[in-house]
Design an enzyme around this catalytic site. Structure first.
Site, PDB file in Angstrom:
ATOM      1  CB  SER A 123      -0.883   0.000   1.255  1.00  0.00           C
ATOM      2  OG  SER A 123      -1.544   1.233   1.433  1.00  0.00           O
TER       3      SER A 123
ATOM      4  CE1 TYR B 144      -4.600  -2.113   4.438  1.00  0.00           C
ATOM      5  CE2 TYR B 144      -3.511   0.018   4.261  1.00  0.00           C
ATOM      6  CZ  TYR B 144      -4.093  -1.083   3.667  1.00  0.00           C
ATOM      7  OH  TYR B 144      -4.156  -1.168   2.292  1.00  0.00           O
TER       8      TYR B 144
END
Length: 280
Positions: free
Chosen positions: A159, A172
């Site tokens: 990401s 995350y």
């Protein structure tokens, strides 16, 4: 140029919908057969934010790949369960005959106000799926790829949060940084076998993981029921290019490049598809 992965087999985790389904379809369009794996059920911690994929979603992925006249093996499996993942992987390889491409794509996104407010259970769920699940995926395929002796391409979905600190999403962000370290290590270990390992780093992608009210509220905390249109204005400010988010196909096109022989000497690389998010 059609047929960029003709005759190859690709394993994709998180294949029931979103980026995973998009990857399956894009690779199938270019000639690959698909092993599609997904938990295809609700995860309680995730359900607070957005609904989980379903068996019907996974069946739709199968339907769309078969419509392209490609073979597909699908299985309902949790990447946290290594034994089940390995069994499904082996069954898919046995049915389709080989393995060339691995997309470790399965992941979840939870958020809180501040890092110290994250519960142990939320932390564990995110790290177990986003990090341990990726390790399980690579572990399940590595020896086969080595023994097959024809190289391969492992592509891990990280990401933009794997390259830049992101407030209010500590588990995350930690998991997506961690898989980058895993990929770098694997790229060194597997290079002698011509197995390439790379990561993709998207900005926000227009999938159910992002397009939901709870994520919109992360950016608009003072709006009781923020709309997608309101959120888009704020999301747009996080990217350098004038878009709020990218589409799943944008990530799939990047993955296709890393899966194909066009990137035959690309390994240990972080490919950003982030609309300039990490440059701001």
């Amino acid at each position: 140029m059609a047929g960029r992965v003709e005759g190859k087999v690709a394993l994709i985790t998180g294949a029931a919908r979103g980026q995973g389904r998009s990857h399956a379809i894009r690779l199938a369009q270019e000639g690959a057969d698909i092993i599609a794996l997904d938990i295809a059920e609700s995860i309680p911690s995730v359900d607070r934010f957005y609904p989980g994929a379903t068996e019907a979603d996974l069946a739709e992925t199968v339907k769309q790949v078969e419509a392209l006249d490609r073979r597909i093996y699908s299985a309902k499996v949790d990447v946290r369960d290594y034994a089940a993942l390995k069994a499904a992987t082996d069954a898919g390889i046995a049915e389709l005959g080989r393995l060339d491409i691995v997309s470790a794509n399965a992941g979840i996104f939870l958020h809180s106000d501040k890092t110290h407010e994250v519960s142990d259970s939320d932390w564990n769920d995110v790290l177990d799926i986003n990090l341990k699940g990726v390790w399980h995926t690579t572990k399940a395929v590595t020896q086969f790829l080595i023994d097959q002796g024809q190289g391969g391409s492992i592509i891990i979905t990280s990401s933009s949060a794997g390259l830049k600190g992101t407030p209010n999403v500590a588990p995350y962000t930690a998991s997506k940084h961690a898989v980058l370290g895993l990929a770098r290590t694997l790229s060194n270990e597997l290079a002698e076998h011509s197995i390439r390992v790379n990561t993709i780093h998207p900005t926000g992608v227009a999938t159910p993981m992002i397009l939901n009210e709870t994520t919109f509220k992360l950016f608009l905390p003072h709006v009781e029921h923020p709309t997608q249109e309101q959120a888009a204005e704020v999301f747009r400010t996080t990217n350098s290019l004038p878009v709020p988010w990218v589409e799943a196909i944008d990530i799939s096109n990047a993955l296709l490049f890393l899966a194909s022989d066009e990137s035959r000497y690309v390994t240990g690389t972080e490919l950003k598809v982030d609309a300039g998010y990490t440059t701001k």
